[in-house]
Scaffold this motif. Structure first.
Motif, mmCIF file in Angstrom:
data_model
loop_
_atom_site.group_PDB
_atom_site.id
_atom_site.type_symbol
_atom_site.label_atom_id
_atom_site.label_comp_id
_atom_site.label_asym_id
_atom_site.label_seq_id
_atom_site.Cartn_x
_atom_site.Cartn_y
_atom_site.Cartn_z
ATOM 1 N N UNK A 124 -30.044 -38.299 -2.843
ATOM 2 C CA UNK A 124 -29.255 -37.082 -3.073
ATOM 3 C C UNK A 124 -29.767 -36.310 -4.289
ATOM 4 N N UNK A 125 -30.117 -37.011 -5.358
ATOM 5 C CA UNK A 125 -30.656 -36.323 -6.531
ATOM 6 C C UNK A 125 -31.948 -35.593 -6.185
ATOM 7 N N UNK A 126 -32.801 -36.237 -5.396
ATOM 8 C CA UNK A 126 -34.060 -35.620 -4.971
ATOM 9 C C UNK A 126 -33.788 -34.342 -4.186
ATOM 10 N N UNK A 127 -32.832 -34.403 -3.272
ATOM 11 C CA UNK A 127 -32.534 -33.228 -2.449
ATOM 12 C C UNK A 127 -31.884 -32.108 -3.260
ATOM 13 N N UNK A 128 -31.001 -32.454 -4.187
ATOM 14 C CA UNK A 128 -30.377 -31.428 -5.030
ATOM 15 C C UNK A 128 -31.442 -30.621 -5.766
ATOM 16 N N UNK A 129 -32.391 -31.324 -6.384
ATOM 17 C CA UNK A 129 -33.440 -30.623 -7.124
ATOM 18 C C UNK A 129 -34.361 -29.845 -6.187
ATOM 19 N N UNK A 130 -34.701 -30.442 -5.055
ATOM 20 C CA UNK A 130 -35.635 -29.800 -4.129
ATOM 21 C C UNK A 130 -35.030 -28.551 -3.473
ATOM 22 N N UNK A 131 -33.704 -28.509 -3.383
ATOM 23 C CA UNK A 131 -33.021 -27.343 -2.818
ATOM 24 C C UNK A 131 -32.581 -26.371 -3.911
ATOM 25 N N UNK A 132 -33.042 -26.595 -5.150
ATOM 26 C CA UNK A 132 -32.721 -25.741 -6.307
ATOM 27 C C UNK A 132 -31.232 -25.696 -6.604
ATOM 28 N N UNK A 133 -30.523 -26.766 -6.256
ATOM 29 C CA UNK A 133 -29.087 -26.816 -6.496
ATOM 30 C C UNK A 133 -28.810 -27.425 -7.870
ATOM 31 N N UNK A 134 -27.883 -26.857 -8.622
ATOM 32 C CA UNK A 134 -27.573 -27.372 -9.965
ATOM 33 C C UNK A 134 -26.722 -28.633 -9.883
ATOM 34 N N UNK A 135 -27.384 -29.779 -9.809
ATOM 35 C CA UNK A 135 -26.665 -31.036 -9.630
ATOM 36 C C UNK A 135 -27.293 -32.157 -10.424
ATOM 37 N N UNK A 136 -26.458 -32.924 -11.110
ATOM 38 C CA UNK A 136 -26.943 -33.976 -12.006
ATOM 39 C C UNK A 136 -26.300 -35.313 -11.659
ATOM 40 N N UNK A 137 -26.979 -36.391 -12.003
ATOM 41 C CA UNK A 137 -26.434 -37.723 -11.813
ATOM 42 C C UNK A 137 -25.921 -38.286 -13.124
ATOM 43 N N UNK A 138 -24.891 -39.119 -13.045
ATOM 44 C CA UNK A 138 -24.364 -39.832 -14.211
ATOM 45 C C UNK A 138 -24.226 -41.300 -13.834
ATOM 46 N N UNK A 772 -39.452 -40.210 15.864
ATOM 47 C CA UNK A 772 -39.924 -39.432 14.715
ATOM 48 C C UNK A 772 -39.482 -37.976 14.851
ATOM 49 N N UNK A 773 -39.629 -37.436 16.045
ATOM 50 C CA UNK A 773 -39.314 -36.032 16.282
ATOM 51 C C UNK A 773 -37.865 -35.707 15.950
ATOM 52 N N UNK A 774 -36.963 -36.624 16.261
ATOM 53 C CA UNK A 774 -35.534 -36.360 16.063
ATOM 54 C C UNK A 774 -35.027 -36.808 14.699
ATOM 55 N N UNK A 775 -35.908 -37.372 13.865
ATOM 56 C CA UNK A 775 -35.446 -37.939 12.593
ATOM 57 C C UNK A 775 -35.145 -36.888 11.536
ATOM 58 N N UNK A 776 -35.648 -35.663 11.722
ATOM 59 C CA UNK A 776 -35.446 -34.624 10.716
ATOM 60 C C UNK A 776 -33.984 -34.317 10.445
ATOM 61 N N UNK A 777 -33.157 -34.527 11.457
ATOM 62 C CA UNK A 777 -31.725 -34.249 11.270
ATOM 63 C C UNK A 777 -31.089 -35.202 10.270
ATOM 64 N N UNK A 778 -31.762 -36.336 10.007
ATOM 65 C CA UNK A 778 -31.224 -37.314 9.066
ATOM 66 C C UNK A 778 -31.832 -37.181 7.665
ATOM 67 N N UNK A 779 -32.405 -36.005 7.382
ATOM 68 C CA UNK A 779 -32.883 -35.738 6.029
ATOM 69 C C UNK A 779 -31.688 -35.548 5.092
ATOM 70 N N UNK A 780 -31.811 -36.063 3.875
ATOM 71 C CA UNK A 780 -30.749 -35.855 2.888
ATOM 72 C C UNK A 780 -30.642 -34.393 2.480
ATOM 73 N N UNK A 781 -31.658 -33.575 2.760
ATOM 74 C CA UNK A 781 -31.546 -32.135 2.519
ATOM 75 C C UNK A 781 -30.415 -31.552 3.366
ATOM 76 N N UNK A 782 -30.326 -32.000 4.618
ATOM 77 C CA UNK A 782 -29.229 -31.551 5.477
ATOM 78 C C UNK A 782 -27.890 -32.031 4.928
ATOM 79 N N UNK A 783 -27.823 -33.302 4.546
ATOM 80 C CA UNK A 783 -26.570 -33.857 4.025
ATOM 81 C C UNK A 783 -26.119 -33.106 2.777
#
Length: 799
Positions: A124-138, A772-783
């Motif tokens: 989730x931290x990886x996706x927050x940063x990659x989507x330019x979302x202001x999100x931090x972990x504690x 493999x083709x259908x796995x993209x829907x399970x990216x944490x970017x979507x979540x």
């Protein structure tokens, strides 16, 4: 610094000499790793500062993700990948005669988590940063993490996980931002003009010192922060032994999940949880006050998310700050608290829904207990108004009942959102486990199916497959993972199937070499790699897998005409130190491996491997090599799973129950591209509610089951004495709580379908490609996009 390989080489050599006062030829791999790590962190710094400044100066709402675990894995390779400089660095190092892989071996896996909960937080931290979302972990900066697992004579032995032995190049200590957290003591009540105020006096203070780690977005300038709190002594309390205080203080951030079988361990775990949330919330509020002054609109600018029940004390802690420090009314503070905090439930297991005895909670956290008690009183009054006279309902739903504080109840009542992590899990929460809460707060419940970061689990872990995908469908899937669906059109293409098979062959060779190095066992690289890697728990049913292998072995020994495609069963799992039943299953796996692997009659067709100390860096070699993904939990018990997604993304086929996200994988790929078996969630829950299951019937009527169970206690495994009696008893005397015997026959049939399907490689490869083709829907970017839009109400930063 990293503009081209020549510049990189020059800067790398200069940096190494400055740091260590020695020439490159004298340097060790650890010197080289530290040099490169420091260079990368310096490279990150300007974007890190810029991101922090943008977040401070803008009015963008930010999210803080509180989690007791962050299972990061190694950061060097993923940071190089996300910064877009991996190839430059790799080429430059190669010309200096260094392999990047060798340098990476000097980096310890960060000991900050145990299983799926912590790895999800990292994704989730990886996706927050990659989507330019202001999100931090504690989180907490555990000195030792969970433990390093060693297998000695087949038994799990726990050693301290000393991941910080050589320091951590990625962290920056911020001692000027340290915060005091108080425990024990008394509460003074002061009345002034008819108003009551409360003061925590004679508290034992612990200093929470933050260590910040940059979280780098993929090919973006966003660098968010993971803040980890380290427990250190503050002012020494009067009347207490200095050494005792120091030891008790440092214990708070020493180990992940201390043993809580006794009150001493329970106190330490509760201390950890309050330490995390109090330090984090005080820090958040301090930064907010510096910018906005008052806290009356905190919920409009800040979202706080609690990952499972461990950080749920954030609710009363925020109430404490708003009531005692800000002077708000209860009603105003409650509205802001509920509007700020949201909660993810990760389990339907009752033992995992935390409960704290009042006799521990109240003296350790006196003011927090007062607030929780008041929340409970007001909630029960609300229930009484809706359901007058229904004492049973109120008793069942109360936050405090029978001298126990129920954290999941507090989480639902004190937040504006409760989400499950797979569709079926969320439905079970709404209609069974949390039905009574759903009936009064239906708007608070929602689903957010888990996801994984394809950047680590495909691009980094499987560069061979990544290259093939880029050549075939272009690179759009890297930023839009759902574009992986474009390889569906290649599922019947003979040349593409061959290329996929070659990738799998390479990855199996890599894992086979690692297995040989670690275990001394040579495995057949053309065999089916059948893999179950996850936390060891009875509901995950590693036992079902083992009993099936025993059955296969028996059949191969007894029936010379019986043939199977060669099969290598691979396990990786840690059992919690106090979970003795799970540790017996580890011993059983290893006892079986000893017998099977040394049997010349069968070991050309059957091997069993247990890889000790399962962790992220090991997983990165396992997932790309797997043919079969074992996801065989008892239906209704696995909230989601994310290992199933990692296997799928690397072309393994799922063998699983209709549980968690397996169901959504089935929906995506179709029933012909997955192997399902066993009871459904509805059937399992019906048995739990109404009874009717008798494991003895399966023992008496299925000779396969009878044979393998009798082998557990007959001396079949040398030098194990009565070690497996507890497993035998759990299945028969205790009526097989997780329906291992009930699902055994169905599992055997599913395994036979796997064996048959694999022998038609053309069709198997087609199934693999479709997965493999259908796995993209399970990216944490979507979540994360769903969390951002539906729960946190945050949007991407613009730089």
């Amino acid at each position: 610094m990293f503009t081209n390989k020549e510049t990189f080489k020059r800067e790398f050599l200069n940096k190494l000499e400055m740091m260590y006062g020695k020439t490159f030829l004298e340097s060790t791999p650890r010197d080289q790793y530290n040099t490169l790590g420091n260079m990368v962190r310096e490279y990150i710094s300007s974007n890190w500062i810029s991101t922090n400044e943008t977040q401070r100066s803008s009015n963008h709402k930010q999210v803080y993700y509180l989690s007791i675990e962050f299972l990061l894995g190694r950061l060097l390779g993923s940071n190089l990948l996300n910064l877009g400089i991996l190839n430059t660095v790799e080429e430059g190092l190669n010309e200096l005669g260094i392999q990047l892989d060798d340098i990476e071996e000097s980096e310890a896996d960060a000991g900050l988590g145990n299983g799926g909960l912590g790895r999800l937080a990292a994704c989730f931290l990886d996706s927050l940063a990659s989507l330019n979302l202001p999100g931090h972990g504690c989180g907490i900066r555990y000195k030792h993490g969970l433990f390093d697992q060693k297998i000695v004579d087949g038994y799990q032995v726990e050693l301290p996980e000393q991941w910080l032995r050589h320091g951590n190049v990625w962290e920056v200590r911020k001692s000027d931002q340290a915060i005091e957290v108080g425990f024990w003591g008394e509460i003074e009540t002061v009345e002034k003009n008819g108003e009551f105020s409360f003061k925590h006096v004679e508290a034992e203070k612990i200093m929470a010192v933050p260590y910040d780690i940059p979280v780098v977005g993929f090919e973006t300038t966003t660098v968010n922060t993971l803040r980890l709190w380290n427990a250190e002594p503050s002012r020494y309390p009067t009347g207490k032994d200095v050494l005792v205080y120091k030891r008790e203080t440092e214990a708070v951030s020493e180990f992940l999940y201390p043993d809580d079988t006794h009150d001493e361990g329970k106190i330490l775990r509760l201390k950890q949880q309050y330490f995390l949330v109090s330090a984090s919330l005080q820090s958040i509020v301090r930064n907010f006050r510096a910018k906005h002054g008052r806290l009356h609109d905190l919920h409009e600018h800040i979202a706080i998310h609690v990952n499972d029940t461990h950080p749920v004390l954030a609710i009363p802690e925020l109430m404490r700050i708003l009531l005692d420090e800000e002077g708000m009314s209860w009603e105003q503070a409650w509205e802001i608290t509920r509007g700020t905090i949201s909660y993810t439930n990760h389990t339907t297991l009752s033992e995992a829904l935390e409960k704290w005895p009042v006799h521990i909670f109240q003296p350790l956290l006196p003011r927090i207990f007062m607030i929780v008690n008041e929340i409970n009183e007001r909630f029960c009054q609300e229930l009484w108004k809706q359901f007058p006279g229904d004492w049973k309902r109120i008793e069942d739903m109360a936050i405090i009942a029978h001298n126990v504080v129920k954290m999941a109840h507090l989480a639902i009542v004190g937040t504006h959102s409760t989400n499950g992590v797979a569709h079926i899990h969320s439905e079970i929460l709404k209609h069974r486990e949390m039905k009574s809460f759903y009936e009064i707060y239906p708007e608070r419940f929602n689903n957010k199916t888990n996801g994984i970061t394809h950047r680590r689990w495909l691009i980094k872990a499987n560069p061979q497959l990544t290259s093939l995908l880029n050549e075939s469908i272009g690179e759009s899937w890297i930023s839009k993972p759902r574009d992986l669906i474009n390889i569906k059109s290649f599922s019947k293409d003979a040349s593409f199937k061959y290329a996929i098979s070659e990738v799998k062959k390479i990855r199996k060779q890599i894992l086979a070499e690692r297995i040989k190095e670690q275990t001394g066992v040579t495995i057949d690289e053309s065999s089916i790699f059948d893999v179950q890697v996850k936390r060891l728990h009875a509901y995950k049913r590693q036992l079902l897998n083992v009993l099936h292998i025993m059955y296969l072995y028996n059949k191969l020994k007894e029936d010379s005409s019986y043939t199977i495609h060669p099969r290598t069963f691979i396990f990786g799992a840690k059992a919690s130190p106090g979970y003795h039943y799970a540790k017996k299953i580890i011993k059983l796996i290893n006892s079986l491996a000893d017998k099977v692997n040394n049997d010349k009659q069968t070991n050309d067709r059957l091997k069993v491997i247990f890889l000790e100390n399962y962790r992220v860096s090991l997983a990165e070699d396992i997932f790309p090599a797997a043919d079969v993904s074992e996801q065989i939990s008892t239906a209704s018990k696995e909230a989601s799973g994310t290992g199933n997604m990692k296997f799928m993304m690397n072309g393994a086929l799922t063998l699983g129950t209709l549980d968690g996200a397996n169901i959504e994988i089935l929906d995506e790929v179709g029933k012909e591209n997955i192997f399902t078996f066993g009871l459904t969630s509805e059937e399992v829950l019906h048995f739990y509610q109404y009874g009717g299951y008798h494991s003895h019937e399966y023992f008496h009527h299925d000779k396969r089951i009878r044979q393998v169970l009798e082998q557990l206690t007959s001396g079949y495994f040398p030098d194990t004495a009565d070690h497996f009696d507890a497993i035998y008893d759990s299945l028969l005397m205790e009526n097989d709580q997780y329906f291992v015997l009930r699902d055994f026959g169905s599992y055997v049939q599913a395994q036979e379908r796997v064996n048959t399907a694999y022998q038609n490689q053309d069709e198997w490869l087609e199934k693999s490609i479709l997965n493999i083709a259908h796995s993209g829907t399970f990216s944490s970017d979507r979540t994360i996009s769903e969390y951002a839009k539906d729960i946190w109400k945050i949007s991407p930063l613009k730089f």
